[in-house]
Structure formats: C-alpha cells, structure tokens
Design an enzyme around this catalytic site. Sequence first.
Site, PDB file in Angstrom:
ATOM      1  N   ALA A  31     -26.129  37.347 -12.013  1.00 20.20           N
ATOM      2  CA  ALA A  31     -26.198  36.657 -12.803  1.00 20.20           C
ATOM      3  C   ALA A  31     -26.163  35.428 -12.458  1.00 20.20           C
ATOM      4  CB  ALA A  31     -24.620  36.896 -13.647  1.00 20.20           C
ATOM      5  N   ASP A  81     -22.533  40.052  -9.792  1.00 15.73           N
ATOM      6  CA  ASP A  81     -23.930  39.385  -8.729  1.00 15.73           C
ATOM      7  C   ASP A  81     -22.386  40.579  -7.435  1.00 15.73           C
ATOM      8  OD1 ASP A  81     -25.585  36.857  -8.466  1.00 15.73           O
ATOM      9  OD2 ASP A  81     -24.868  37.917  -6.664  1.00 15.73           O
ATOM     10  N   CYS A 101     -38.996  35.671 -11.167  1.00 14.57           N
ATOM     11  CA  CYS A 101     -39.615  34.418 -10.972  1.00 14.57           C
ATOM     12  C   CYS A 101     -40.767  34.173 -10.124  1.00 14.57           C
ATOM     13  CB  CYS A 101     -38.326  32.639 -10.829  1.00 14.57           C
ATOM     14  SG  CYS A 101     -37.699  33.284  -9.239  1.00 14.57           S
ATOM     15  N   SER A 132     -26.914  30.233 -14.736  1.00 13.58           N
ATOM     16  CA  SER A 132     -27.617  29.370 -15.433  1.00 13.58           C
ATOM     17  C   SER A 132     -27.992  30.630 -17.225  1.00 13.58           C
ATOM     18  CB  SER A 132     -29.631  29.335 -15.235  1.00 13.58           C
ATOM     19  OG  SER A 132     -29.492  29.008 -13.862  1.00 13.58           O
ATOM     20  N   LYS A 133     -28.369  31.684 -16.749  1.00 17.84           N
ATOM     21  CA  LYS A 133     -28.621  32.381 -18.333  1.00 17.84           C
ATOM     22  C   LYS A 133     -27.191  33.061 -18.393  1.00 17.84           C
ATOM     23  CE  LYS A 133     -32.972  33.475 -16.476  1.00 17.84           C
ATOM     24  NZ  LYS A 133     -32.789  32.197 -14.576  1.00 17.84           N
ATOM     25  N   PRO A 156     -26.536  31.709 -10.288  1.00 23.38           N
ATOM     26  CA  PRO A 156     -25.221  30.708 -10.592  1.00 23.38           C
ATOM     27  C   PRO A 156     -25.144  30.577 -12.227  1.00 23.38           C
ATOM     28  CG  PRO A 156     -27.075  29.495  -9.937  1.00 23.38           C
ATOM     29  CD  PRO A 156     -27.600  30.920  -9.025  1.00 23.38           C
TER      30      PRO A 156
HETATM   31  C1  LIG Z   1     -32.591  35.821  -9.439  1.00 23.42           C
HETATM   32  S1  LIG Z   1     -30.720  35.371  -8.856  1.00 23.42           S
HETATM   33  C2  LIG Z   1     -29.942  34.870 -10.507  1.00 23.42           C
HETATM   34  C3  LIG Z   1     -30.212  34.051 -11.361  1.00 23.42           C
HETATM   35  C4  LIG Z   1     -29.294  34.026 -12.485  1.00 23.42           C
HETATM   36  N1  LIG Z   1     -29.594  35.254 -13.656  1.00 23.42           N
HETATM   37  C5  LIG Z   1     -29.117  33.050 -12.864  1.00 23.42           C
HETATM   38  O1  LIG Z   1     -29.679  32.633 -14.165  1.00 23.42           O
HETATM   39  O2  LIG Z   1     -27.895  31.799 -12.632  1.00 23.42           O
HETATM   40  C6  LIG Z   1     -30.680  36.894  -8.147  1.00 23.42           C
HETATM   41  C7  LIG Z   1     -29.154  37.283  -8.128  1.00 23.42           C
HETATM   42  O3  LIG Z   1     -28.711  39.175  -7.795  1.00 23.42           O
HETATM   43  C8  LIG Z   1     -28.226  38.668  -7.113  1.00 23.42           C
HETATM   44  N2  LIG Z   1     -28.452  39.962  -6.457  1.00 23.42           N
HETATM   45  C9  LIG Z   1     -28.903  40.650  -5.053  1.00 23.42           C
HETATM   46  N3  LIG Z   1     -29.357  41.859  -5.013  1.00 23.42           N
HETATM   47  C10 LIG Z   1     -27.983  42.224  -6.020  1.00 23.42           C
HETATM   48  C11 LIG Z   1     -27.646  43.261  -6.371  1.00 23.42           C
HETATM   49  N4  LIG Z   1     -27.856  44.646  -5.863  1.00 23.42           N
HETATM   50  N5  LIG Z   1     -26.035  43.993  -6.955  1.00 23.42           N
HETATM   51  C12 LIG Z   1     -26.202  42.711  -8.121  1.00 23.42           C
HETATM   52  N6  LIG Z   1     -27.385  41.837  -7.811  1.00 23.42           N
HETATM   53  C13 LIG Z   1     -27.913  41.297  -6.737  1.00 23.42           C
HETATM   54  C14 LIG Z   1     -28.390  37.495  -5.620  1.00 23.42           C
HETATM   55  O4  LIG Z   1     -27.401  37.073  -5.192  1.00 23.42           O
HETATM   56  C15 LIG Z   1     -28.362  36.616  -6.784  1.00 23.42           C
HETATM   57  O5  LIG Z   1     -27.551  36.074  -7.770  1.00 23.42           O
END
Ligand SMILES: C[S@@+](CC[C@H](N)C(=O)[O-])C[C@H]1O[C@@H](n2cnc3c(N)ncnc32)[C@H](O)[C@@H]1O
Length: 314
Positions: A119, A142, A240, A123-124, A121
Amino acid sequence: MDKIGNNKELRSFFHEFFGEDETKRILLFWDGLEKRHTIRVNTLKISRDEVVKRLTKKGFKLKSLDFYEDAFLVKEAPYEIGKTLEHYLGYFYVQSTSSMLPPLVLKPQPHEKVLDLAAAPGSKTTQMAQMMNNTGFILANDVDYDRIKALSNNVDRLGALNVMITMTEGHRIAFMYPETFDRVLIDAPCSALGTMYKSDEIRKWWSYEKIKRLRRVQKGLILAGFRALKKGGEMVYSTCTFVPEENEKVVDFLLKREKNADLLDIEFEWYEGFQNGLVEYRDDRFDDRLRKTLRVMPSEIFHEGFYIARIKKV
Ligand SMILES: C[S@@+](CC[C@H](N)C(=O)[O-])C[C@H]1O[C@@H](n2cnc3c(N)ncnc32)[C@H](O)[C@@H]1O
C-alpha cells in the site's frame, strides 16, 4: 542522453517489445513531461469547486479530466503545488492519472472490507478511502518501514479514518486473514518502466535478473491476495511496468494455480493508449482470458505506463 541511457538490456527490451518507432515516440513524449502534475481532490475533506477556487486564487490553473471527476491537470503553477497550504491540509493528493486507474477498476464500495496488500505510500489507499466515503475497513499493508511512515502520514493528512496499517510480508496476510476481504488490491512492486520519465534511477538497475526476482515476489503477493479474498470477491493486480513477465505471466500463473480464479472485463471507457493484455510473448503462451486485462501505454491523459487485471474468485 535519453531515459534508457547505456543500459543495453533495457534498450533491447524496448526495441524488441515496442519496435523502433514506438520506442522513439514514448521517449520523446516523456521528454516533454518532466514538470506535469495531476492531482486528485480529496472529497473526504473538501469539494472539488472549493479546491479549484482556492488554488485559482493563488495563481494555479487547473483543468478537469473527464475520466474521473476528482482528477485535475495542473496546467500552470506559480510554485510547487505540493507546497500549498491546501496540500498540507490534505485537500488533494498529487497522483498520476494512471495510478488512479486501479482503484477505479476495483470499485471498492462503502462498508466493504478491503485489503491493500502493497500500500505504501498510500496513493491508492487514500483514493479507496475516499471512494468508500470513510466507511467499512481498509487493511493497508506494506513491508518497508520507511515507506510505511509515508503511508501513515498520507492517511493522516487526507483524513482517511477507515484505514488500519500493518507491516508484514504480504504473503503472510493469506494465513492471517483467509477468505476475509470483499476486494483486494495488489499494486505490486515492479520494475517501474512506466514511470521512467520521472526517474533516472530505473535505468541504473533494470535487468532481466532483477525481473526474475521481482516476479517471485509478485507471484507470492498475487496468491496471498487471492487467498485472502472472499468467495465472490474481486481483486485487482496492477503494476506500473510494461514487462509481460511481471504482468500477464504473473496473472497467468494465478489462473493456472487457482481453478476458482477468473478474469473479468475491465468496465472502463476505452482511452487512447489502452490496449488488451497479451496472450503470447516470446516462448510463452498465456490463457486466452488474459486478453481481458488492460495495458495502458503513455498518452496525453495517462502519461505513465500501467497494467491492470481484474480478477474474480468464483
Ligand atoms: C508500487 S509500490 C505501491 C504503491 C502504492 N500502492 C500506492 O499507490 O501508493 C509497491 C510496494 O510494495 C511493497 N512491497 C514490496 N515487497 C513486498 C512484500 N513482500 N509484501 C508487502 N509489500 C511489499 C514496497 O515496499 C512498495 O511500497
């Protein structure tokens, strides 16, 4: 130097995947984009008209975008829009238009239980809280502590009261909350090629080796999200990036592994740059249903590349 720079693997991906002309078009398009911002008005705190009125008074020019009533393009800015009092007060969130799409496809409803598995930072998460009018419940998880701090600040700033934050490896959620949620969002960690226009970092680390590692995490997350979803519930898997190994191949893995997983049509007006998901890539042949997934190519309205799959647990 263009956004791909000296990364040979990345250049070969672009040329193989898009061809010369489309690669050139995307790189040129992104060159002109560096300073373009879009915002989402946070209707939990204020009306659209009021935000437009307040920012216009300060010299900002906003243009509403027809794909989503809360989205606005910042056409002119006397200074950084993120430094306005309205931003600090949580009246809006600076968010790319493409990033607003996954919640709009998932359509979380008031009073539902929603899981946002990756989740930060936020946004969604905050967009979904707004779509649910602060009712029901969002579990925003997260794994990264620093990013969770940003998530927590954003949830606070935007006044999203229905959000509970957890910090754990996403795959553990499936064991903690089996068949619990009405909707699940997996906005997976990915190689982020769709956002390269705003980062010079990606070309420094992008490699097929890295994609393999990311795919392992993505597969773990999509399975966990699916297991935490109630029967009859809906899930969105998004990234993305353009890379099929992180997109169609991950969703294909879920369809093969979980017989009660199905793909739904994405009920969204078709915009320039929207394409159907792939059913084959290199040596891979995917389930035909992958056609129902959405590839968002950079365009005037959606300037970031995205991938979105709408999944149902039958
Ligand atoms: C694309 S970003 C998410 C952006 C967020 N959904 C937003 O809209 O602001 C992907 C996220 O996955 C998290 N992440 C990476 N590996 C993970 C795991 N094993 N379990 C949970 N989160 C994980 C990262 O820390 C990162 O914040």
